[in-house]
Design an enzyme around this catalytic site. Structure first.
Site, PDB file in Angstrom:
ATOM      1  N   HIS A  96       0.858  -1.196   0.000  1.00 32.13           N
ATOM      2  CA  HIS A  96       0.000   0.000   0.000  1.00 32.13           C
ATOM      3  C   HIS A  96       0.895   1.249   0.000  1.00 32.13           C
ATOM      4  O   HIS A  96       1.959   1.248   0.608  1.00 32.13           O
ATOM      5  CB  HIS A  96      -0.904  -0.015   1.238  1.00 32.13           C
ATOM      6  CG  HIS A  96      -1.994   1.002   1.157  1.00 32.13           C
ATOM      7  ND1 HIS A  96      -1.773   2.336   1.418  1.00 32.13           N
ATOM      8  CD2 HIS A  96      -3.301   0.896   0.793  1.00 32.13           C
ATOM      9  CE1 HIS A  96      -2.901   3.003   1.233  1.00 32.13           C
ATOM     10  NE2 HIS A  96      -3.849   2.152   0.850  1.00 32.13           N
ATOM     11  N   GLU A 165      -4.178   2.284  -7.218  1.00 36.82           N
ATOM     12  CA  GLU A 165      -4.549   3.353  -6.290  1.00 36.82           C
ATOM     13  C   GLU A 165      -3.681   4.578  -6.568  1.00 36.82           C
ATOM     14  O   GLU A 165      -2.571   4.695  -6.020  1.00 36.82           O
ATOM     15  CB  GLU A 165      -4.329   2.900  -4.840  1.00 36.82           C
ATOM     16  CG  GLU A 165      -5.191   1.726  -4.420  1.00 36.82           C
ATOM     17  CD  GLU A 165      -5.460   1.735  -2.914  1.00 36.82           C
ATOM     18  OE1 GLU A 165      -6.628   1.680  -2.553  1.00 36.82           O
ATOM     19  OE2 GLU A 165      -4.507   1.825  -2.119  1.00 36.82           O
ATOM     20  N   GLY A 225     -11.031   2.889   1.472  1.00 41.00           N
ATOM     21  CA  GLY A 225     -10.593   3.299   2.804  1.00 41.00           C
ATOM     22  C   GLY A 225     -11.746   3.934   3.563  1.00 41.00           C
ATOM     23  O   GLY A 225     -12.586   3.249   4.141  1.00 41.00           O
TER      24      GLY A 225
HETATM   25  P1  13P Z   1      -9.818   6.182   0.516  1.00 39.57           P
HETATM   26  O1  13P Z   1     -10.971   5.341   0.031  1.00 39.57           O
HETATM   27  O2  13P Z   1     -10.025   6.719   1.907  1.00 39.57           O
HETATM   28  O3  13P Z   1      -9.435   7.230  -0.479  1.00 39.57           O
HETATM   29  O4  13P Z   1      -8.563   5.188   0.660  1.00 39.57           O
HETATM   30  C1  13P Z   1      -8.236   4.374  -0.416  1.00 39.57           C
HETATM   31  C2  13P Z   1      -7.215   3.397   0.036  1.00 39.57           C
HETATM   32  O5  13P Z   1      -6.091   3.753   0.330  1.00 39.57           O
HETATM   33  C3  13P Z   1      -7.616   1.978   0.146  1.00 39.57           C
HETATM   34  O6  13P Z   1      -6.519   1.148   0.351  1.00 39.57           O
END
Ligand code: 13P
Length: 241
Positions: A96, A165, A225
């Site tokens: 991540h 991401e 997230g």
């Molecule tokens: P958010 O959905 O809070 O933008 O986070 C995404 C994330 O990092 C999932 O691993």
């Protein structure tokens, strides 16, 4: 066909008690969820056991937010494959951007962690994505491609999920346009030996944009997230239209 996987990454949030409260409200909201949608929760290590105990018979799978490359040893603060398997964990997030940014994770350690997950029949969710500066400099494709190539060296092609991401879209409310996420995910797929690997999008996925994101042909799921923390919001994501 890649399977559809909607995953919640709780990051450093929720005690065991809060995790149980979440499940009490979330699980009943899945009654009409189509059976081909796979649902995953990735709580903190300390809440894994509590979540596992409250999932028997449920369709929700359990994921860890990291996994160490060795099974045991002098690695203070880490958690290993056998420890996760004992808690019924079947997925682990690896690489991540928050691990890369704040905890010194590199493509090499990501590769070791991916191998450890596969060795224990845990499906790793490999996260890749570019920073805002890299995107503005036109480097998105090169950055993502290099992350994939280094992370996937010597990895089994099948037991794998990839999450695209874009770092500038994480926790900012600033979602990547669905068509652009679809384009980058198409490039990622073209680089994978197995065309059936599930590729998720992650970065500010929320009830107001999930339907458009999930309508994209290359996108097989979401890694969520913030919006996975509230049971009704996450249920809305899982029950996307
Ligand atoms: P958010 O959905 O809070 O933008 O986070 C995404 C994330 O990092 C999932 O691993």
């Amino acid at each position: 066909m890649p399977k559809t996987l909607i995953a919640g990454n709780w990051k450093l949030q929720k005690t065991q008690a809060e995790a149980k409260e979440f499940l009490a409200e979330f699980l009943p909201a899945l009654e009409n969820t189509p059976s081909d949608r796979h649902v995953l929760l990735c709580p903190t290590f300390t809440s894994l056991a509590a979540v596992a105990q409250n999932l028997p018979g449920s369709r929700v799978r359990l994921g860890a937010q990291n996994i160490h490359w060795e099974d045991s040893g002098a690695y203070t603060g880490e958690v290993s494959g056998p420890m996760l398997v004992e808690l019924c964990v079947s997925y682990a997030i690896v690489g991540h951007s928050e691990r890369r940014q704040y905890f010194g994770e590199t493509d090499e350690t990501v590769n070791w962690r991916l191998k450890a997950a596969q060795r224990h029949q845990i499906t790793p969710i490999l996260c890749v994505g570019e920073t805002k500066a890299q995107r503005d400099a036109g480097q998105t494709e090169a950055v993502v491609s290099a992350q994939l190539e280094r992370a996937l060296a010597g990895i089994e092609p099948q037991n794998l999920v990839v999450a695209y991401e874009p770092i500038w879209a994480i926790g900012t409310g600033d979602t990547c346009e669905a068509a652009e996420a679809n384009r980058v995910i198409g490039l990622i797929r073209a680089q994978l030996p197995d065309q059936d690997v599930t590729i998720q999008y992650g970065g500010s996925v929320k009830p107001s944009n999930v339907d458009e994101i999930m309508a994209q042909p290359e996108i097989n799921g979401a890694l969520v997230g913030g919006a996975s923390l509230a049971p009704q919001d996450f249920a809305r994501l899982v029950n996307y239209q």
